[in-house]
Design a protein around this motif. Structure first.
Motif, PDB file in Angstrom:
ATOM      1  N   VAL A  71       0.835  -1.202   0.000  1.00  0.00           N
ATOM      2  CA  VAL A  71       0.000   0.000   0.000  1.00  0.00           C
ATOM      3  C   VAL A  71       0.872   1.255   0.000  1.00  0.00           C
ATOM      4  O   VAL A  71       1.798   1.379   0.805  1.00  0.00           O
ATOM      5  CB  VAL A  71      -0.941   0.004   1.218  1.00  0.00           C
ATOM      6  CG1 VAL A  71      -1.845   1.234   1.207  1.00  0.00           C
ATOM      7  CG2 VAL A  71      -1.783  -1.271   1.250  1.00  0.00           C
ATOM      8  N   ASN A  72       0.578   2.173  -0.915  1.00  0.00           N
ATOM      9  CA  ASN A  72       1.197   3.492  -0.992  1.00  0.00           C
ATOM     10  C   ASN A  72       2.715   3.417  -1.139  1.00  0.00           C
ATOM     11  O   ASN A  72       3.207   3.076  -2.209  1.00  0.00           O
ATOM     12  CB  ASN A  72       0.772   4.348   0.204  1.00  0.00           C
ATOM     13  CG  ASN A  72      -0.721   4.616   0.199  1.00  0.00           C
ATOM     14  OD1 ASN A  72      -1.345   4.701  -0.859  1.00  0.00           O
ATOM     15  ND2 ASN A  72      -1.322   4.747   1.371  1.00  0.00           N
ATOM     16  N   ASN A 205       8.959   4.472  -8.579  1.00  0.00           N
ATOM     17  CA  ASN A 205       8.669   5.323  -7.436  1.00  0.00           C
ATOM     18  C   ASN A 205       8.420   6.763  -7.863  1.00  0.00           C
ATOM     19  O   ASN A 205       9.085   7.269  -8.778  1.00  0.00           O
ATOM     20  CB  ASN A 205       9.838   5.304  -6.449  1.00  0.00           C
ATOM     21  CG  ASN A 205      10.137   3.915  -5.916  1.00  0.00           C
ATOM     22  OD1 ASN A 205       9.297   3.013  -6.001  1.00  0.00           O
ATOM     23  ND2 ASN A 205      11.328   3.743  -5.354  1.00  0.00           N
ATOM     24  N   LEU A 206       7.517   7.425  -7.165  1.00  0.00           N
ATOM     25  CA  LEU A 206       7.234   8.831  -7.457  1.00  0.00           C
ATOM     26  C   LEU A 206       8.457   9.702  -7.209  1.00  0.00           C
ATOM     27  O   LEU A 206       8.680  10.694  -7.905  1.00  0.00           O
ATOM     28  CB  LEU A 206       6.056   9.311  -6.597  1.00  0.00           C
ATOM     29  CG  LEU A 206       5.554  10.736  -6.849  1.00  0.00           C
ATOM     30  CD1 LEU A 206       5.014  10.886  -8.267  1.00  0.00           C
ATOM     31  CD2 LEU A 206       4.476  11.101  -5.833  1.00  0.00           C
ATOM     32  N   LEU A 226       7.365   8.330  -0.434  1.00  0.00           N
ATOM     33  CA  LEU A 226       6.441   8.657  -1.518  1.00  0.00           C
ATOM     34  C   LEU A 226       5.906   7.366  -2.160  1.00  0.00           C
ATOM     35  O   LEU A 226       6.511   6.304  -2.029  1.00  0.00           O
ATOM     36  CB  LEU A 226       7.145   9.523  -2.565  1.00  0.00           C
ATOM     37  CG  LEU A 226       7.540  10.925  -2.091  1.00  0.00           C
ATOM     38  CD1 LEU A 226       8.284  11.681  -3.192  1.00  0.00           C
ATOM     39  CD2 LEU A 226       6.316  11.725  -1.631  1.00  0.00           C
ATOM     40  N   PRO A 227       4.776   7.449  -2.869  1.00  0.00           N
ATOM     41  CA  PRO A 227       4.148   6.240  -3.412  1.00  0.00           C
ATOM     42  C   PRO A 227       4.997   5.523  -4.459  1.00  0.00           C
ATOM     43  O   PRO A 227       5.856   6.122  -5.114  1.00  0.00           O
ATOM     44  CB  PRO A 227       2.847   6.759  -4.039  1.00  0.00           C
ATOM     45  CG  PRO A 227       2.599   8.075  -3.403  1.00  0.00           C
ATOM     46  CD  PRO A 227       3.944   8.641  -3.082  1.00  0.00           C
ATOM     47  N   SER A 228       4.705   4.228  -4.615  1.00  0.00           N
ATOM     48  CA  SER A 228       5.355   3.393  -5.619  1.00  0.00           C
ATOM     49  C   SER A 228       4.285   2.587  -6.347  1.00  0.00           C
ATOM     50  O   SER A 228       3.284   2.182  -5.740  1.00  0.00           O
ATOM     51  CB  SER A 228       6.359   2.452  -4.961  1.00  0.00           C
ATOM     52  OG  SER A 228       7.025   1.645  -5.914  1.00  0.00           O
ATOM     53  N   ALA A 229       4.483   2.347  -7.644  1.00  0.00           N
ATOM     54  CA  ALA A 229       3.550   1.554  -8.444  1.00  0.00           C
ATOM     55  C   ALA A 229       4.254   0.320  -8.990  1.00  0.00           C
ATOM     56  O   ALA A 229       5.471   0.328  -9.212  1.00  0.00           O
ATOM     57  CB  ALA A 229       2.987   2.387  -9.591  1.00  0.00           C
ATOM     58  N   HIS A 230       3.460  -0.728  -9.228  1.00  0.00           N
ATOM     59  CA  HIS A 230       4.013  -2.019  -9.658  1.00  0.00           C
ATOM     60  C   HIS A 230       2.995  -2.718 -10.550  1.00  0.00           C
ATOM     61  O   HIS A 230       1.860  -2.959 -10.136  1.00  0.00           O
ATOM     62  CB  HIS A 230       4.295  -2.860  -8.407  1.00  0.00           C
ATOM     63  CG  HIS A 230       4.778  -4.249  -8.673  1.00  0.00           C
ATOM     64  ND1 HIS A 230       4.478  -5.315  -7.843  1.00  0.00           N
ATOM     65  CD2 HIS A 230       5.539  -4.775  -9.672  1.00  0.00           C
ATOM     66  CE1 HIS A 230       5.045  -6.410  -8.297  1.00  0.00           C
ATOM     67  NE2 HIS A 230       5.687  -6.114  -9.413  1.00  0.00           N
ATOM     68  N   PHE A 231       3.392  -2.994 -11.778  1.00  0.00           N
ATOM     69  CA  PHE A 231       2.575  -3.777 -12.700  1.00  0.00           C
ATOM     70  C   PHE A 231       3.443  -4.894 -13.262  1.00  0.00           C
ATOM     71  O   PHE A 231       4.635  -4.698 -13.511  1.00  0.00           O
ATOM     72  CB  PHE A 231       2.039  -2.925 -13.852  1.00  0.00           C
ATOM     73  CG  PHE A 231       1.033  -1.897 -13.426  1.00  0.00           C
ATOM     74  CD1 PHE A 231      -0.318  -2.208 -13.359  1.00  0.00           C
ATOM     75  CD2 PHE A 231       1.421  -0.605 -13.095  1.00  0.00           C
ATOM     76  CE1 PHE A 231      -1.256  -1.263 -12.972  1.00  0.00           C
ATOM     77  CE2 PHE A 231       0.498   0.352 -12.706  1.00  0.00           C
ATOM     78  CZ  PHE A 231      -0.854   0.020 -12.648  1.00  0.00           C
TER      79      PHE A 231
END
Length: 261
Positions: A71-72, A205-206, A226-231
């Motif tokens: 999360v986040n 990462n942002l 800071l937020p991180s995204a993962h696909f």
């Protein structure tokens, strides 16, 4: 050592990957404020077993759950707990399945309600990074071409590309050779050949690319909070070209749309 897969093996990996896809689709409609990660984890384990699979993460390297739920600012490997999701959170769910002796493993980052525009852009760019990386997964290219495509697009937007965690080969084992970094140089690394099956998974990462590990010995977080995204998708090289074995369509069907469009 890299194990190139036969057509029959690729089809078995595809079936495992599609069970992961269906699991993520099931979870998509459940993700809302007030729902806990542990609730999703229990749903996923039951669904996987009901469909003839075995949760691939559960017990692997002593991991305690079916899903990694991050999360986040948690990049990956978040342990599902009882803290409810809140409006504006982003939630990366990584799921692995062993079906008939072959592995599927992919991930999607979900939005909980309305999220900040800068966070939504991070998710969109990370998803673009995934498909740009996949485009380079073709016979004659090198593993470095995948990482270069991902890194170039992410850094163009000022984002940090995680170094410590990488994509990987996929087959009878969840983690096989080759490693597939999300950074690299064109023309470097192992040569890509027909029969290669890999999990390509940009973690972007942002802010800074630097990460830390929490005291639970699993959760990896951004160093700046800071937020991180993962696909993540599973990809096979067939007739020289990349073919995606997993799909996000079950997620889009559950949500009634592609949320990033």
């Amino acid at each position: 050592m890299i194990y190139l897969k036969t057509e029959e093996e690729i089809e078995l990996i595809r079936q495992a990957a599609l069970l992961v896809s269906k699991t993520l689709g099931l979870l998509a409609s459940e993700i809302k404020p007030g729902i806990t990660p542990l609730h999703l984890d229990k749903l996923a384990e039951e669904f996987i077993r009901d469909n003839g699979g075995i949760p691939a993460f559960l017990g692997l390297y002593k991991f305690p759950n079916t899903l990694c739920i991050s999360v986040n600012e948690v990049v990956v490997h978040g342990i599902p707990g009882n803290k409810p999701f809140q409006e504006g959170d982003i939630v990366s769910i990584d799921c692995g399945v062993n079906l008939n002796g072959y592995m599927g493993d992919h991930a999607y980052t979900f939005m909980v309600g309305e999220v900040r525009e800068e966070t939504k852009k991070l998710l969109q760019v990370t998803l673009e990074c995934l498909y740009l990386g996949i485009e380079q997964c073709k016979a004659g290219n090198r593993i470095g071409d995948i990482g270069f495509a991902i890194q170039s697009h992410a850094e163009k937007h000022g984002y940090g590309v995680v170094r410590e965690l990488v994509g990987h080969g996929l087959g009878k084992q969840l983690h096989e050779d080759p490693q597939v970094p999300n950074y690299g140089k064109r023309g470097k690394g192992k040569k890509i050949e027909n029969g290669l099956v890999v999990a390509i998974e940009p973690m972007i990462n942002l802010g800074t690319y630097r990460v830390l590990q929490l005291s639970d010995k699993w959760s990896i977080v951004t160093a700046d909070g800071l937020p991180s995204a993962h696909f993540e998708h599973n990809v096979a090289v067939i007739d020289g070209k990349p073919e995606i074995l997993s799909t996000f369509q079950y997620i889009y069907d559950a949500l009634g749309k592609d949320p990033l469009q």
